[in-house]
Design a protein around this motif. Structure first.
Motif, PDB file in Angstrom:
ATOM      1  N   PHE C 241       0.831  -1.204   0.000  1.00 13.81           N
ATOM      2  CA  PHE C 241       0.000   0.000   0.000  1.00 13.81           C
ATOM      3  C   PHE C 241       0.867   1.256   0.000  1.00 13.81           C
ATOM      4  O   PHE C 241       0.679   2.156  -0.815  1.00 13.81           O
ATOM      5  CB  PHE C 241      -0.908   0.028   1.236  1.00 13.81           C
ATOM      6  N   ILE C 242       1.828   1.291   0.936  1.00  8.72           N
ATOM      7  CA  ILE C 242       2.593   2.536   1.056  1.00  8.72           C
ATOM      8  C   ILE C 242       3.523   2.692  -0.144  1.00  8.72           C
ATOM      9  O   ILE C 242       3.751   3.802  -0.621  1.00  8.72           O
ATOM     10  CB  ILE C 242       3.355   2.593   2.399  1.00  8.72           C
ATOM     11  N   LEU C 243       4.004   1.572  -0.673  1.00  9.05           N
ATOM     12  CA  LEU C 243       4.864   1.698  -1.856  1.00  9.05           C
ATOM     13  C   LEU C 243       4.096   2.339  -3.002  1.00  9.05           C
ATOM     14  O   LEU C 243       4.593   3.265  -3.666  1.00  9.05           O
ATOM     15  CB  LEU C 243       5.385   0.328  -2.287  1.00  9.05           C
ATOM     16  N   ILE C 244       2.883   1.874  -3.215  1.00 11.37           N
ATOM     17  CA  ILE C 244       2.149   2.427  -4.359  1.00 11.37           C
ATOM     18  C   ILE C 244       1.803   3.890  -4.106  1.00 11.37           C
ATOM     19  O   ILE C 244       1.895   4.734  -5.005  1.00 11.37           O
ATOM     20  CB  ILE C 244       0.902   1.566  -4.680  1.00 11.37           C
ATOM     21  N   ILE C 245       1.488   4.229  -2.848  1.00 12.97           N
ATOM     22  CA  ILE C 245       1.187   5.634  -2.560  1.00 12.97           C
ATOM     23  C   ILE C 245       2.415   6.496  -2.827  1.00 12.97           C
ATOM     24  O   ILE C 245       2.347   7.527  -3.507  1.00 12.97           O
ATOM     25  CB  ILE C 245       0.730   5.795  -1.088  1.00 12.97           C
ATOM     26  N   ILE C 246       3.565   6.051  -2.317  1.00 11.97           N
ATOM     27  CA  ILE C 246       4.761   6.885  -2.470  1.00 11.97           C
ATOM     28  C   ILE C 246       5.159   6.983  -3.937  1.00 11.97           C
ATOM     29  O   ILE C 246       5.496   8.060  -4.433  1.00 11.97           O
ATOM     30  CB  ILE C 246       5.913   6.315  -1.604  1.00 11.97           C
TER      31      ILE C 246
END
Lengths: 176, 105, 467, 638
Positions: C241-246
């Motif tokens: 999740f956070i990878l795609i957001i960043i």
């Protein structure tokens, strides 16, 4: 000029003792070399006038972590014990990898032009640090400060459950 | 900013320290010295943050606080790490990294 | 901020209750925690205020809330699955600690997902990892458990060291740790490329992408089953999740660069994960490698860079939670009842434990992507989003890999249903909590696929790469 | 407008039966679950007949076109504004025809299995999976859109995997079911890619809007090209790959012979009448798109079909396992159907091939399931699959013998039997469009007659083998389905197919083209004759005749001489230099390639295992050098 001498001294301390830390065959000595590295780093912070950070570095890093490490070395090894050397193949490969990485990084950093921010500098007295620490505004660090306390608590609990010896059975032969 | 010392000098020191740490991690046989190498790595990152903060963006304290948090995290990591290492010592009677390769392939 | 505050309070309540309970009553902590956490999960679905706090260090909106809710559901299932295991003698004394550590890592993931700057991101990441290592080393007398713990700790420390070095260069070159400022001024000089790749390597470690995945199987094998399922499902989901957001928000200015990077890594990850999964005999290792391959598929959604891409990633993670927890639930139930974890031990399982075998088959079919189980839709959406972004060759390779994966997933089905065994695992009954967890997984496996609105719901909240 | 919404019950009833017998089956007497399954299928069959009656005769204005009817539809997933996935049921001539085929054959197989499976372990499981399979297959043919079809397509694959592999607990069955599953899944992934490409170019999944002439799908034919073909052609070729996998077309046929490890009723249902023709159904379903938008893809279909039919027929001559003979024969007949679609045009008499293909699908379902069930009865009696263990069974199994013979006549294309009519239409269609394929099919017709009667004589005539116990005829519960199917095998040829199932829905008049039919009859009879000479007379009858009437001795001698020549030509030349090598090629090269790929994967997997050494520092090394290498690539090379 004084600054430069001081810096060269600290930088040399850091580099030389870093190398010694990762090459010394006596573990306890390696830990002491690490201590020197950390103290020299604190020196650099002093030089940069980040006194609060330097103090944290000295107390937490040098005073806390290194002591913990030395303590555990004493628990787990004999002082005279020499660390095993890794096979030459591994050493060569590792040297190559970290050397290539260092070269690449230095090269790219050297090529990069850093542009200082035009805004005026703020001071970094302990008061400023304290204000920023409890500020909830932009560039305030109250939230990470709170969250890191959860991390420390959880890590502490974790360390306890892992290291705690159970009262029961078959561990009696151990001498701690 | 320190008079007479360019930013790059610091970066060279920290970069070298970083890769010395990595070298140590890859070669030291003793779990505790591997942990010490990690400390070197984190310390070099701290220098980076602090120096950038001081030299380039002194109007706020982002890099400074990043370093403080990294130090705290390093402490937490070291605590858990040492606990596990002691546990390994109890199990294996040794803390050589060579011993911890039961699981593979 | 409700999620974080509630969960922190919950962890503290557990700690305090544990202190108050007398030694004989310690077991009460299990139902209390689970009920409280179930309430917390439900409370998560209440409408929440979007916005930013702490000078945009913390940001939340419906998308973040949904991600956290997805994680909550997964953690709830894991908590239910761990009940039997916690009742064992050797774990009695540290039940509360187990819960507190698990919950605090979840807090870390919340903060990581909601982070608005790299400091909170890093802190969340470490909070999600460091205590986990203690759980991986939870089993005292098991040398494998200690080995798993130290491997996880040291390699994750190395990876976050490298990630941090990247972040320090990002800070040095852009002058800020806030996502918005970095996004505005990040460009493609060699040093920034280097910084980005170091950062990406650290993230790839958490999602176990090849070549940063080597720790995965060893740690999964050595850890207690519930910890393994937590690592493979919740940690990996949160990191995705956070990878795609960043990638979408912060590094949108170098999209073309990271797309190429993700392309390479995706192919490597799917292929190598599959090749290793083929040869595994231990169920936990097997699931570890299969989950590496699954992570490769997630990259297909990330690389699409579109709203559909993010939707498909979130959807896939949701499906993946149910499928993998279904599989791990069975592994955990069997491991708790008999201590057996090898694939050979599963021979003839159908004759003695038909329900568990059926659930295992469903989960495995879902992981393999066979309709009508939910996993098929997860993969289908990922493929669609990558194909609509023009990555036909990548989709083709992914499809080939899906075929290979089918082979080893069928090995499990074959073992349970067809292989002969003189002494199969005896028939056993699991306790209430395990059953509830397994029923939740089964329902999820069907419901997600056939509940059409869910996809739209996620799609309405998702975002594409910022422009 | 008639309300057809009750048709939703046709797939639902088997599904409910599946759930019911699956969940509670172990609590009831085995035979009860069989009866429940059969009853459920019986209701579904009656509903199908009613639907067919209503669709084809009751509500239809004579002379007008049959239009597709959406009996029922719900929106299920909304991918974006354009792409919506629905669930529903679509009625048009081919889907209604398929309903009849599936429910009839499935019902027969259910009833037959009550007897055949008696006393086997997992009786209720077998029946619940049969119901699951029927449900999936019915859902497949009723699909309103290609995506729904794909879902059920996979479900069919799963349930056939369960049926092939679950029942027999022997390793070869396991390997076979896995092989079937993986090969067809591989093909299905092509299908999925094809669906994605097709839906991206046409912006729809829906069959009605895809196949309406002048619709967007067909209009988009002139889009971007790749290697000389338009996207539409490529997508249809990919979709056909899925169809070829399910329908066992060369080279994706390798799973079919092995799948014969499954219980024989399953082979009758899945590998004769329903699942294997799904590929034909798929092409027929998208036929307007093929014919109007992508004739190139249709050529691929025609040649793959033609080649497969010849290839399989030749191999069938060499097999001794009776079920394998039937398996190759199925492959060959499906090749016929594919070829018929491939040589067909769109609309009116041009669409003769389309009609013929569906007709052959229909008649083939009867006689091939009859052959399988008959083979099942034989296996039931002698406990062997090998025709060398059989012989002279006609007196022990009279009913099976007669029905089997009827089926053989039907498949050989003897006039008066259903196969003759449908095969003749295929040959006429091929004659009009592609002479090369036409002559290939003539040859195949002869070979078919030959190997079928080789099979027939080896089982029921020839010399009697010594049996451990006297073979006995199967019980009525097994022979009655045989009789019903035999009835269908004879009379399915008399249906006015060209008035019911046509490419554009409009009826047209089709007549037997005698200039094509007469040679084909001669070829078929020649095939039968040769088989008779070669395989029937081990009973010594000719010797007796020769001794009794010395006058005919010379003639008999000469006949024998002719026989020798024939044997020399067939056995020594054709058999040794053509059939056997082809069979060898099939077993070792085609099959071996697939096994080789699997082996290669395993090998690669083994060779990289050292990467996962368990050594933490090596992991770190890979991590660091991986990061540095990526950085180098992206900074300097990229």
């Amino acid at each position: 000029m004084n600054n430069q001498v001081m810096f060269v001294f600290l930088a040399l301390m850091i580099l030389v003792f870093s190398v010694l830390t990762v090459t010394s065959r006596k573990i306890l000595r390696a830990a002491v070399y690490l201590l020197f590295v950390l103290v020299s780093t604190a020196g650099i912070y002093f030089q940069l006038e980040y006194t609060f950070l330097a103090a944290v570095q000295l107390t937490v890093y040098a005073g806390g972590i290194v002591v913990l490490i030395i303590f555990s070395i004493l628990l787990t090894s004999h002082i005279s014990e020499k660390a095993a050397v890794s096979e030459w193949k591994q050493s060569v490969l590792s040297t190559l990898a970290s050397g290539a990485g260092a070269l690449l990084t230095l090269l790219t950093i050297y090529k990069f032009t850093f542009v200082p921010s035009p805004e005026p500098a703020s001071t970094s007295t302990v008061t400023d640090v304290g204000t920023a620490l409890i500020s909830t505004e932009h560039n305030g660090f109250a939230l990470p400060f709170e969250v890191v306390s959860i991390l420390l608590l959880a890590a502490m609990i974790g360390a306890i459950i892992v290291a705690r010896r159970e009262k029961d059975k078959n561990m009696n032969s151990e001498n701690k | 900013m320190i008079q007479g010392i360019p930013l790059y000098y610091f970066l060279v020191v920290s970069t070298l320290m970083f890769f010395i740490g990595i070298f140590g991690f890859l070669t030291r046989k003793n779990l505790i010295t591997m942990l010490m190498s990690i400390e070197l790595i984190l310390n070099s990152v701290n220098i980076n943050f602090v120096v950038f903060n001081k030299y380039l963006y002194p109007q706020n304290l982002q890099g400074h606080f990043f370093s403080i948090i990294v130090i705290a995290v390093a402490a937490a990591e070291a605590a858990v790490g040492i606990a596990i290492i002691i546990n390994i010592y109890r199990n294996f009677r040794s803390i050589d990294v060579e011993n911890v390769d039961q699981m593979k392939n | 901020m409700r999620h974080e505050l509630l969960l922190t309070a919950l962890a503290l309540v557990v700690l305090i209750i544990d202190l108050m309970l007398k030694p004989g009553q310690k077991n009460a902590i299990i139902p209390i925690t689970i009920i409280l956490f179930a309430l917390h999960t439900i409370a998560g679905f209440l409408p929440a205020q979007p916005g930013e706090l702490f000078g945009s260090m913390y940001r939340t909106d419906a998308l973040h809330v949904m991600m956290k809710n997805i994680l909550n559901v997964g953690v709830l299932i894991i908590l239910l699955q761990s009940v039997t295991w916690l009742h064992k003698d050797e774990n009695r004394e540290k039940m509360a600690e187990y819960f507190i550590i698990l919950l605090s890592t979840l807090i870390g993931m919340y903060f990581m997902i909601s982070s608005g700057d790299f400091l909170m991101f890093y802190l969340g990441l470490e909070l999600a990892t460091v205590p986990m290592t203690a759980l991986a080393a939870y089993r005292h007398h098991e040398t494998k458990s200690a080995e798993a713990g130290i491997k996880l700790l040291l390699s994750s420390a190395l990876s976050s060291g490298i990630l941090l070095f990247g972040l320090s260069l990002v800070y040095g070159s852009t002058g800020s740790i806030y996502y918005n400022d970095v996004a505005a001024s990040f460009s493609q000089t060699p040093m920034q490329v280097l910084a980005f790749i170091f950062f990406f390597a650290g993230m790839a470690f958490k999602i176990s992408l090849v070549p940063f995945h080597l720790w995965t199987a060893d740690v999964y094998e050595g850890s207690p089953v519930n910890v393994t399922s937590y690592l493979s499902v919740i940690s990996k989901g949160a990191a995705s999740f956070i990878l795609i957001i960043i990638l979408y928000i912060v590094f949108h200015s170098i999209t073309f660069l990271w797309k190429d990077l993700v392309y390479i890594i995706a192919i490597l990850t799917m292929t190598i994960g599959n090749l290793f999964a083929l040869r595994q005999k231990n169920m936990k290792r097997f699931l570890a490698f299969s989950s590496i391959a699954q992570a490769g598929f997630i990259l297909l959604g990330i690389i699409a860079g579109s709203k559909t891409g993010m939707t498909s990633v979130i959807y896939f993670v949701l499906v993946y939670i149910f499928s993998n927890l279904g599989a791990f639930g069975v592994v955990s139930a069997i491991s708790n009842a008999t201590g057996k974890e090898n694939m050979d031990d599963y021979d003839g399982l159908y004759h003695t434990n038909p329900k568990l075998s059926l659930l295992m088959m469903l989960s495995v079919f879902s992981l393999a992507g066979i309709p009508p189980v939910a996993g098929f839709f997860g993969k289908f959406f990922l493929f669609t989003s990558a194909a609509s972004a023009g990555y036909y060759w990548l989709v083709f390779i992914a499809v080939l890999n899906a075929t290979i994966s089918l082979y080893y997933y069928l090995l499990v089905v074959k073992a349970m249903f067809i292989n002969k065994n003189e002494a199969p695992i005896a028939s056993f009954k699991s306790d209430m909590a395990t059953r509830i967890a397994l029923i939740m997984c089964t329902l999820g496996l069907f419901a997600i696929g056939f509940w059409g609105q869910l996809y739209e719901l996620i799609n309405n909240l998702s975002i594409g790469i910022l422009n | 407008m008639i309300n057809y919404s009750y048709t939703i019950l046709i797939p639902l009833i088997p599904f409910i039966v599946f759930l019911f017998t699956g969940l509670t089956g172990h609590r009831m007497k085995p035979v009860v679950s069989g009866i429940i399954g059969s009853a459920g299928l019986g209701i579904a069959a009656i509903l199908s007949y009613y639907t067919a009656w209503q669709y084809f005769w009751h509500s239809h204005v004579a002379g007008s076109a049959y239009v597709p009817v959406k009996a029922f539809e719900v929106t299920w997933l909304r991918l974006n504004e354009n792409l919506v996935i629905n669930l529903g049921s679509l009625l048009d001539p081919i889907s209604v025809m398929m309903l009849i085929v599936i429910t009839t054959v499935s019902l027969m197989v259910h009833i037959y299995s009550i007897g055949y499976m008696k006393g086997e372990r997992g009786y209720h499981r077998f029946f619940s999976f049969l119901s699951l399979f029927s449900f999936s297959m019915l859902g497949l043919v009723l699909a309103t859109n290609i995506f729904q079809m794909y879902i059920f397509w996979e479900l069919v694959g799963v349930s056939s995997f369960l049926l092939i592999g679950f029942y027999y607990e022997k390793p070869s069955a396991v390997a076979a079911s896995k092989k079937a599953f993986i090969v067809t899944r591989f093909a299905d992934l092509g299908f999925l890619i094809g669906i994605l490409m097709l839906s991206f170019t046409t912006k729809t999944f829906d069959f009605i809007s895809l196949t309406s002439p002048g619709g967007p799908a067909i209009a988009s034919a002139g889009g971007a090209t790749f290697l000389g073909f338009s996207v539409l052609v490529w997508s249809l070729i990919f979709i056909f790959m899925g169809g070829a996998g399910k329908s066992a077309m060369f080279p994706l046929h390798i799973w079919l012979p092995d799948a014969m490890e499954g219980p024989t009723p399953v082979s009758a249902l899945i590998h004769a009448a329903t699942m294997v023709v799904a590929g034909v159904y798929l092409v027929a379903r998208l036929f307007p798109v093929f014919a109007l938008g992508a004739p190139d893809a249709l050529h691929v279909v025609a040649w793959v079909g033609g080649f497969s039919s010849l290839f399989a027929a030749v191999i069938a001559c060499t097999q001794t396992d009776i079920k394998r003979v039937l398996a190759y024969s199925t492959m060959s007949q499906i090749g016929y159907m594919m070829l018929a679609l491939g040589v067909s045009g769109y609309g009116g008499h041009e669409g003769l091939g389309f009609m013929a293909s569906n007709w052959h699908l229909f008649t083939h379902a009867f006689f091939k399931s009859l052959l399988f069930l008959g083979a099942g009865a034989v296996i039931h009696a002698v406990h062997s699959n090998d025709m060398r263990d059989m012989g002279g069974l006609r007196k022990y199994l009279p009913v099976t013998h007669i029905t089997f013979l009827i089926a053989c006549f039907a498949i050989a294309g003897v006039p008066g039997f259903s196969g003759f009519f449908s095969k003749d239409e295929i040959l006429s269609a091929a004659f009009e469009h592609n002479r090369v394929l036409f002559f290939i099919e003539y040859a195949v017709a002869g070979i078919t007659a030959f190997y079928m009667f080789r099979l027939y004589y080896n089982i029921f005539w020839a010399k009697e083998t010594h049996y451990h116990h006297t073979p006995h005829e199967a019980p009525y519960i097994m022979t009655i389905p045989l009789m019903i199917l035999a009835f269908g095998s004879v009379f399915a040829g008399y249906l006015p197919f060209s008035h019911l199932v046509t490419s554009d829905g409009l009826p047209f008049a089709a007549h037997i083209n005698w200039s094509v039919a007469i040679p084909s009859i001669i070829i078929a009879l020649a095939g039968i004759g040769v088989a008779t000479f070669m395989y029937m007379k081990t009973n010594g009858l000719p010797d007796k005749i020769a001794n009794a009437i010395p006058h005919f001795y010379k003639w008999a001698y000469h006949k024998f001489y002719f026989d020798e020549i024939y044997l020399f030509v067939t056995k020594k030349i054709i058999f040794r230099y053509i059939s056997t090598p082809i069979a060898w090629f099939d077993r070792h090269i085609v099959d071996g390639t697939m096994n080789g790929i699997a082996g290669l994967t395993q090998l690669t997997s083994n060779s990289i295992k050292d990467f996962q050494s368990g050594r933490l520092q090596q992991y770190g090394f890979v991590f660091v050098s991986g990061a540095v290498a990526l950085a180098l690539i992206f900074i300097f090379l990229w």
